[in-house]
Design a protein around this motif. Structure first.
Motif, short mmCIF file in Angstrom:
data_model
loop_
_atom_site.label_atom_id
_atom_site.label_comp_id
_atom_site.label_asym_id
_atom_site.label_seq_id
_atom_site.Cartn_x
_atom_site.Cartn_y
_atom_site.Cartn_z
N ASP A 70 0.81 -1.23 0.00
CA ASP A 70 0.00 0.00 0.00
C ASP A 70 0.84 1.28 0.00
O ASP A 70 0.35 2.34 0.37
CB ASP A 70 -1.00 0.02 1.16
CG ASP A 70 -2.20 -0.86 0.90
OD1 ASP A 70 -2.37 -1.31 -0.25
OD2 ASP A 70 -2.98 -1.08 1.83
N ASN A 71 2.09 1.18 -0.40
CA ASN A 71 2.91 2.38 -0.58
C ASN A 71 2.59 2.98 -1.94
O ASN A 71 2.41 2.25 -2.92
CB ASN A 71 4.40 2.06 -0.50
CG ASN A 71 4.80 1.56 0.87
OD1 ASN A 71 4.28 2.02 1.88
ND2 ASN A 71 5.71 0.61 0.90
N ILE A 72 2.54 4.30 -2.00
CA ILE A 72 2.23 4.99 -3.25
C ILE A 72 3.52 5.52 -3.83
O ILE A 72 4.27 6.21 -3.14
CB ILE A 72 1.24 6.13 -3.00
CG1 ILE A 72 -0.02 5.59 -2.34
CG2 ILE A 72 0.90 6.84 -4.30
CD1 ILE A 72 -0.91 6.66 -1.77
N MET A 73 3.76 5.22 -5.09
CA MET A 73 4.99 5.64 -5.73
C MET A 73 4.67 6.48 -6.97
O MET A 73 3.83 6.12 -7.77
CB MET A 73 5.82 4.42 -6.12
CG MET A 73 6.18 3.56 -4.93
SD MET A 73 7.00 2.03 -5.39
CE MET A 73 8.50 2.64 -6.10
N LEU A 74 5.35 7.61 -7.07
CA LEU A 74 5.32 8.43 -8.28
C LEU A 74 6.68 8.24 -8.92
O LEU A 74 7.69 8.72 -8.40
CB LEU A 74 5.10 9.91 -7.95
CG LEU A 74 3.72 10.30 -7.50
CD1 LEU A 74 3.67 11.77 -7.14
CD2 LEU A 74 2.70 10.01 -8.57
N ILE A 119 -1.49 12.36 -19.13
CA ILE A 119 -2.12 11.06 -18.87
C ILE A 119 -1.63 10.56 -17.52
O ILE A 119 -0.44 10.60 -17.23
CB ILE A 119 -1.73 10.02 -19.96
CG1 ILE A 119 -2.19 10.49 -21.33
CG2 ILE A 119 -2.31 8.66 -19.62
CD1 ILE A 119 -1.67 9.65 -22.47
N ILE A 120 -2.57 10.12 -16.71
CA ILE A 120 -2.22 9.52 -15.42
C ILE A 120 -2.30 8.01 -15.59
O ILE A 120 -3.36 7.48 -15.92
CB ILE A 120 -3.19 9.97 -14.30
CG1 ILE A 120 -3.34 11.49 -14.25
CG2 ILE A 120 -2.76 9.41 -12.96
CD1 ILE A 120 -2.08 12.25 -13.94
N ALA A 121 -1.18 7.34 -15.39
CA ALA A 121 -1.14 5.87 -15.50
C ALA A 121 -1.16 5.31 -14.08
O ALA A 121 -0.19 5.44 -13.35
CB ALA A 121 0.11 5.42 -16.25
N LEU A 122 -2.27 4.73 -13.70
CA LEU A 122 -2.45 4.19 -12.35
C LEU A 122 -2.34 2.68 -12.39
O LEU A 122 -3.06 2.02 -13.14
CB LEU A 122 -3.81 4.62 -11.80
CG LEU A 122 -4.16 4.15 -10.40
CD1 LEU A 122 -3.16 4.69 -9.39
CD2 LEU A 122 -5.57 4.59 -10.04
N GLN A 123 -1.43 2.15 -11.58
CA GLN A 123 -1.25 0.70 -11.49
C GLN A 123 -1.25 0.30 -10.02
O GLN A 123 -0.92 1.11 -9.15
CB GLN A 123 0.07 0.28 -12.13
CG GLN A 123 0.13 0.55 -13.60
CD GLN A 123 1.49 0.16 -14.18
OE1 GLN A 123 2.44 -0.02 -13.45
NE2 GLN A 123 1.55 0.04 -15.49
N THR A 128 -2.71 -5.02 -3.15
CA THR A 128 -3.10 -3.66 -2.76
C THR A 128 -4.50 -3.70 -2.14
O THR A 128 -5.39 -4.35 -2.67
CB THR A 128 -3.12 -2.72 -3.99
OG1 THR A 128 -1.81 -2.69 -4.55
CG2 THR A 128 -3.53 -1.33 -3.61
N SER A 129 -4.65 -2.98 -1.03
CA SER A 129 -5.96 -2.97 -0.39
C SER A 129 -6.92 -2.09 -1.19
O SER A 129 -6.52 -1.09 -1.80
CB SER A 129 -5.86 -2.46 1.05
OG SER A 129 -5.58 -1.08 1.07
N TYR A 130 -8.17 -2.48 -1.15
CA TYR A 130 -9.20 -1.71 -1.87
C TYR A 130 -9.33 -0.31 -1.28
O TYR A 130 -9.54 0.66 -2.00
CB TYR A 130 -10.53 -2.48 -1.77
CG TYR A 130 -11.63 -1.88 -2.60
CD1 TYR A 130 -11.59 -1.97 -3.99
CD2 TYR A 130 -12.70 -1.23 -2.01
CE1 TYR A 130 -12.60 -1.42 -4.76
CE2 TYR A 130 -13.71 -0.69 -2.77
CZ TYR A 130 -13.66 -0.78 -4.14
OH TYR A 130 -14.65 -0.23 -4.91
N VAL A 136 -6.60 6.70 -3.38
CA VAL A 136 -5.82 7.30 -4.47
C VAL A 136 -6.75 7.80 -5.57
O VAL A 136 -6.56 8.89 -6.11
CB VAL A 136 -4.77 6.30 -5.01
CG1 VAL A 136 -4.11 6.83 -6.27
CG2 VAL A 136 -3.73 6.00 -3.95
N GLN A 137 -7.77 7.01 -5.90
CA GLN A 137 -8.75 7.45 -6.90
C GLN A 137 -9.45 8.74 -6.45
O GLN A 137 -9.68 9.63 -7.26
CB GLN A 137 -9.81 6.36 -7.13
CG GLN A 137 -9.33 5.20 -7.95
CD GLN A 137 -9.38 5.49 -9.44
OE1 GLN A 137 -9.75 6.56 -9.90
NE2 GLN A 137 -8.98 4.51 -10.23
#
Length: 185
Positions: A70-74, A119-123, A128-130, A136-137
């Protein structure tokens, strides 16, 4: 006098009517929860015999990855959830090619050319927890909403409640919601 040993009979004809009325009452008064999802317009499928590969400059793609922890990476950097909205807004509103008259960006070399190209590419990972995915959404939606509201006030000089259909279309063209959840290379 003779006493009868028969037990009196109950008329059960109205019992079915009462049961039916109770059933109708509970069906009408009960609340049925409805499933809700994320309101997104899905991309149209690629027509046959056409090349649908994304021909976009790497600069115009912001990769957001939510890993299995659940870490968010840019890109390669881990960021906090609270900072995602700011990073998205900075990326989209950059005005890197100096063609956007309404953008407030600083023309950073690592951000998009203009909002129409961004463009935002979300993966996300399989574990990953819902809850984190939805968070993030939500930040993504907030970023676009704030940019569109800013455009509304700055360019159209209107509040959101004063907009008509033409204005809404213009705002959506200025800041198109372009999010891809396909795997990027």
């Amino acid at each position: 006098m003779r006493l009868s040993k028969r037990t009196p009979q109950l008329n059960a004809g109205s019992m079915a009517d009462i049961a039916f009325l109770l059933l109708i009452f509970f069906l009408v008064t009960a609340t049925i929860s409805s499933d809700e999802g994320i309101n997104r317009k899905l991309a149209t499928p690629c027509p046959p015999n056409e090349d649908c590969n994304l021909a976009s400059n790497n600069r115009n793609i912001l990769r957001i990855i939510i890993n299995n922890d659940d870490n968010i990476m840019l890109g390669e950097d881990v960021v906090l959830l609270e900072n995602i909205k700011y990073e998205i807004k900075t990326f989209i509103d950059n005005n890197g090619d100096n063609t956007c008259s309404y953008c407030n960006g600083k023309q950073a070399p690592h951000a998009s050319d203009n909002p129409r190209e961004a463009i935002i590419a979300l993966q996300h990972g399989k574990q990953t927890s819902y809850k984190r995915y939805i968070a993030v959404q939500n930040e993504l939606t907030k970023a676009y909403h704030e940019l569109r509201l800013q455009y509304c006030m700055k360019v159209l000089d209107k509040t959101y409640n004063q907009l008509n259909e033409t204005d809404l279309k213009q705002i959506k063209e200025a800041y198109p919601f372009r999010v891809s959840e396909a795997e990027t290379k």
